[in-house]
Design an enzyme around this catalytic site. Sequence first.
Site, PDB file in Angstrom:
ATOM      1  N   ASP A 114       0.796  -1.269  -0.108  1.00 26.74           N
ATOM      2  CA  ASP A 114       0.073  -0.063  -0.048  1.00 26.74           C
ATOM      3  C   ASP A 114       0.929   1.380   0.019  1.00 26.74           C
ATOM      4  OD1 ASP A 114      -2.558  -1.092  -0.058  1.00 26.74           O
ATOM      5  OD2 ASP A 114      -2.610  -1.647   1.844  1.00 26.74           O
ATOM      6  N   ASP A 173      -7.175  -4.860  -4.658  1.00 21.64           N
ATOM      7  CA  ASP A 173      -6.898  -3.461  -4.203  1.00 21.64           C
ATOM      8  C   ASP A 173      -5.644  -2.970  -4.904  1.00 21.64           C
ATOM      9  OD1 ASP A 173      -8.302  -5.232  -2.514  1.00 21.64           O
ATOM     10  OD2 ASP A 173      -8.330  -3.917  -0.981  1.00 21.64           O
TER      11      ASP A 173
HETATM   12  N1  GLY Z   1      -7.259  -2.095   0.595  1.00 22.58           N
HETATM   13  C1  GLY Z   1      -8.315  -2.383   1.592  1.00 22.58           C
HETATM   14  C2  GLY Z   1      -9.643  -2.025   1.614  1.00 22.58           C
HETATM   15  O1  GLY Z   1     -10.052  -1.666   0.541  1.00 22.58           O
HETATM   16  O2  GLY Z   1      -9.963  -2.307   2.644  1.00 22.58           O
END
Ligand code: GLY
Length: 395
Positions: A114, A173
Amino acid sequence: MKNQLIVITLTGLLLAACSAEKPMEKVISESLAVAMQKYDLMAQEMKSMPDRLPRTLDTEGKLRTEGSGWWTSGFFPGSLWYLYEYSGDQKFRDYAYEMTARVEKQKFNTKSHDVGFMLYCSFGNGLRLAGEESYNEVLLTGARSLSTRFRANIGCLQSWEANKKWQFPVIIDNMMNLELLMWAFRKSGDSTFYDIAVTHADTTMLNHYRPDFSSWHVVSYDTISGKVMVKQTHQGYSDESAWARGQVWGLYGYTVMYRETKLERYLKQAERVADFLINHPNMPADGIPYWDFNAPDIPAALRDASAASIMASALIELSGYVEAGSSAAYMAFAEKQVRALASPEYLAAPEENGNFIIKHGVGHLPGKSEVDVPLTYGDYYFIEALMRLRNLQGK
Ligand code: GLY
């Protein structure tokens, strides 16, 4: 761009004929006024908490913060940059600088996929708006850290660390972190960043998507053979369901990858995902998705307003790349979502929702975490969608 202008003009004419509907310009300015009021207070509140960043409200309605290592750390600084862009108010610039600095150490983080979210929303927007030269180094170092998570025999960046369930988990994601790599490619000329981003996007297209263009949440690979081991969920209702936020991360991610590479396959993918979402029989009339398109208690299921913010912002961008018919449909859907988010059902009044802007997000329902709460990324992408609409109106 031309298609978008036609859509906006037609929408404008339609609105003029229908006095009941507020002009979009007013929706945008009123919503941004709420955002500025809320985030001014939030920034003041955060001053007494060095190194922390807002995440959500806890079950008692108290502000829940995190250190910069949590995946959402870049959204508050990024929102402040957008509010500075909108208002030109030095106060927001100062807040944005301060909150962005809190995230800097994540440039060395090689344990999280992330880093793109954390750094590109904060430092990326800061670089764009303030031209701060030193931010280049932060973003390049972050891109190098993120690149260490790429494994060539799999063709993906690793999302979470290996655990009892998954050897090499990749979540949909993760498409959102490729923008940082594409920026690093453009800045440095190092094609390694490009190759990693394109390979990850291609592998994800191949293995994460079902024939109807819904996506699995988690695909885990065998680290030796590079083959898919399992396709499952973590935050969705079931392995075979369409978890709403995962779907919209994919939509946004492929839209960005088309913008950055101009490869037609990414545009097609983004369009197919958009069409799957817009035409889904379980998409509510106001465009705010249920937290999972296959939640068993629909229509009583909770909505996830964060998914609507992300989707609206992505659709506005996508509408600039497609032929006129699709452009009009995507823009109309995004405007509908923004109107719903700007209504009292979702946009917080001064006395509610702490200092967050958008109500009714769902973070991780199966984990009983962040259920029907504000989420900092719901706010960020709502502001981004408003800014994108405003820019298209030439303001
Ligand atoms: N990337 C984590 C979420 O969308 O909760």
